[in-house]
Design a protein around this motif. Sequence first.
Motif, PDB file in Angstrom:
ATOM      1  N   GLU A   1      70.114  25.165   4.936  1.00 18.98           N
ATOM      2  CA  GLU A   1      69.511  23.804   5.007  1.00 18.98           C
ATOM      3  C   GLU A   1      68.986  23.898   6.643  1.00 18.98           C
ATOM      4  OE1 GLU A   1      68.262  21.622   2.991  1.00 18.98           O
ATOM      5  OE2 GLU A   1      69.251  22.630   1.367  1.00 18.98           O
ATOM      6  N   ALA A   2      69.657  24.418   7.553  1.00 19.84           N
ATOM      7  CA  ALA A   2      69.254  24.272   8.967  1.00 19.84           C
ATOM      8  C   ALA A   2      68.160  25.086   9.029  1.00 19.84           C
ATOM      9  CB  ALA A   2      70.508  24.818   9.770  1.00 19.84           C
ATOM     10  N   ALA A   3      67.890  26.434   8.450  1.00 15.18           N
ATOM     11  CA  ALA A   3      66.747  26.931   8.583  1.00 15.18           C
ATOM     12  C   ALA A   3      65.571  26.453   8.077  1.00 15.18           C
ATOM     13  CB  ALA A   3      67.024  28.367   7.808  1.00 15.18           C
ATOM     14  N   THR A   4      65.767  25.650   6.864  1.00 10.50           N
ATOM     15  CA  THR A   4      64.715  24.802   6.168  1.00 10.50           C
ATOM     16  C   THR A   4      64.406  23.700   7.098  1.00 10.50           C
ATOM     17  OG1 THR A   4      65.586  25.220   3.927  1.00 10.50           O
ATOM     18  CG2 THR A   4      64.238  23.366   4.429  1.00 10.50           C
ATOM     19  N   TYR A   5      65.072  23.008   7.729  1.00  8.87           N
ATOM     20  CA  TYR A   5      64.859  22.028   8.672  1.00  8.87           C
ATOM     21  C   TYR A   5      64.178  22.528   9.923  1.00  8.87           C
ATOM     22  CZ  TYR A   5      65.394  17.842  11.878  1.00  8.87           C
ATOM     23  OH  TYR A   5      65.130  17.040  12.943  1.00  8.87           O
ATOM     24  N   LEU A   6      64.641  23.636  10.574  1.00  8.35           N
ATOM     25  CA  LEU A   6      63.947  24.028  11.800  1.00  8.35           C
ATOM     26  C   LEU A   6      62.668  24.641  11.186  1.00  8.35           C
ATOM     27  CD1 LEU A   6      67.165  26.213  13.040  1.00  8.35           C
ATOM     28  CD2 LEU A   6      66.333  23.824  13.891  1.00  8.35           C
ATOM     29  N   LYS A   7      62.365  25.242  10.410  1.00  7.36           N
ATOM     30  CA  LYS A   7      60.949  25.632   9.865  1.00  7.36           C
ATOM     31  C   LYS A   7      59.992  24.393   9.943  1.00  7.36           C
ATOM     32  CE  LYS A   7      58.333  28.165   6.439  1.00  7.36           C
ATOM     33  NZ  LYS A   7      58.593  29.047   5.071  1.00  7.36           N
ATOM     34  N   LYS A   8      60.559  23.459   9.130  1.00  5.91           N
ATOM     35  CA  LYS A   8      59.824  22.291   8.913  1.00  5.91           C
ATOM     36  C   LYS A   8      59.275  21.735  10.214  1.00  5.91           C
ATOM     37  CE  LYS A   8      61.344  17.953   7.585  1.00  5.91           C
ATOM     38  NZ  LYS A   8      61.972  17.238   7.030  1.00  5.91           N
TER      39      LYS A   8
ATOM     40  N   LYS B   1      59.405  22.919  12.787  1.00  9.01           N
ATOM     41  CA  LYS B   1      58.756  24.012  13.982  1.00  9.01           C
ATOM     42  C   LYS B   1      59.449  24.406  15.023  1.00  9.01           C
ATOM     43  CE  LYS B   1      53.901  23.395  12.341  1.00  9.01           C
ATOM     44  NZ  LYS B   1      54.268  22.650  10.914  1.00  9.01           N
ATOM     45  N   VAL B   2      60.712  24.314  15.235  1.00 16.46           N
ATOM     46  CA  VAL B   2      61.620  24.750  16.133  1.00 16.46           C
ATOM     47  C   VAL B   2      61.896  26.076  16.383  1.00 16.46           C
ATOM     48  CG1 VAL B   2      63.872  24.402  17.268  1.00 16.46           C
ATOM     49  CG2 VAL B   2      62.929  22.419  16.064  1.00 16.46           C
ATOM     50  N   THR B   3      61.505  26.888  17.436  1.00 15.84           N
ATOM     51  CA  THR B   3      61.607  28.322  17.382  1.00 15.84           C
ATOM     52  C   THR B   3      62.039  28.776  19.029  1.00 15.84           C
ATOM     53  OG1 THR B   3      59.103  28.233  18.202  1.00 15.84           O
ATOM     54  CG2 THR B   3      59.509  28.656  15.748  1.00 15.84           C
ATOM     55  N   GLY B   4      62.240  30.060  19.163  1.00 17.55           N
ATOM     56  CA  GLY B   4      62.550  30.298  20.508  1.00 17.55           C
ATOM     57  C   GLY B   4      63.718  29.950  21.006  1.00 17.55           C
ATOM     58  N   GLU B   5      63.776  29.282  22.320  1.00 14.91           N
ATOM     59  CA  GLU B   5      64.949  28.881  22.939  1.00 14.91           C
ATOM     60  C   GLU B   5      65.193  27.349  22.706  1.00 14.91           C
ATOM     61  OE1 GLU B   5      67.336  30.958  24.458  1.00 14.91           O
ATOM     62  OE2 GLU B   5      65.913  32.402  23.683  1.00 14.91           O
TER      63      GLU B   5
ATOM     64  N   LYS C   1      64.137  36.083  12.787  1.00 13.46           N
ATOM     65  CA  LYS C   1      62.988  35.900  11.938  1.00 13.46           C
ATOM     66  C   LYS C   1      62.605  34.228  11.628  1.00 13.46           C
ATOM     67  CE  LYS C   1      62.921  39.960   9.432  1.00 13.46           C
ATOM     68  NZ  LYS C   1      63.168  40.526   8.172  1.00 13.46           N
ATOM     69  N   LYS C   2      63.706  33.550  11.459  1.00  9.71           N
ATOM     70  CA  LYS C   2      63.805  32.271  11.171  1.00  9.71           C
ATOM     71  C   LYS C   2      64.042  31.143  12.515  1.00  9.71           C
ATOM     72  CE  LYS C   2      64.499  33.043   6.408  1.00  9.71           C
ATOM     73  NZ  LYS C   2      65.689  32.819   5.043  1.00  9.71           N
ATOM     74  N   ILE C   3      65.016  31.479  13.212  1.00  5.02           N
ATOM     75  CA  ILE C   3      65.309  30.714  14.297  1.00  5.02           C
ATOM     76  C   ILE C   3      65.324  31.477  15.616  1.00  5.02           C
ATOM     77  CG2 ILE C   3      66.583  29.060  12.982  1.00  5.02           C
ATOM     78  CD1 ILE C   3      69.289  30.400  14.010  1.00  5.02           C
ATOM     79  N   GLY C   4      65.356  30.912  16.888  1.00  2.46           N
ATOM     80  CA  GLY C   4      65.663  31.626  17.922  1.00  2.46           C
ATOM     81  C   GLY C   4      66.764  31.434  18.411  1.00  2.46           C
TER      82      GLY C   4
END
Length: 174
Positions: free
Chosen positions: A66-73, A75-79, A39-42
Amino acid sequence: KKKGDTHAKVLKLVIASGTTSFKGDESSLFIALAGMVPKKIGNGMAIKIAEMIGNRKFTGTNQIKEAATYLKKEKVTGEDVVDNVEAFEKATGVGIEVSNEEISKIIAEYMKDIDAQLAKGRPANKVGALFGKLSKNAGLKWADKKVTKTMFETALDNYWGEESEADLEAAKAL
């Protein structure tokens, strides 16, 4: 989808990543990581974070959050993986260590601030709630929560003395 399926997927990613330096005490970190996939990261970042856990760069579940927050901000997704590893590591507390001396100083200051509350005695205080307030201190953001909790409980025992039967009885009466 069952929670176990996600955990199994993360473990497969960890195995596939070739990361083999795990010490065995990272289970809570992997559970936190599993809660973020898919859901939050790839998969790409899940493998990267698993490697960081294995290399002891991530040592607390707060770093995973914090990693999830950073990745969402960002917009790092998928691979995808983060482009700016330095910024990612800074945002997630990599390399920041909070010494026992620093933890002790923060605990002492906190206890001084709440002395009037502590003076009411052990039965009148909920240690979990007191610890919850303490753990929100910015100086403890990257501190090991288990170490902080143990040190806080020791400080409380030093303040109040060891928990007695009278304390237990008084707590039941509340």
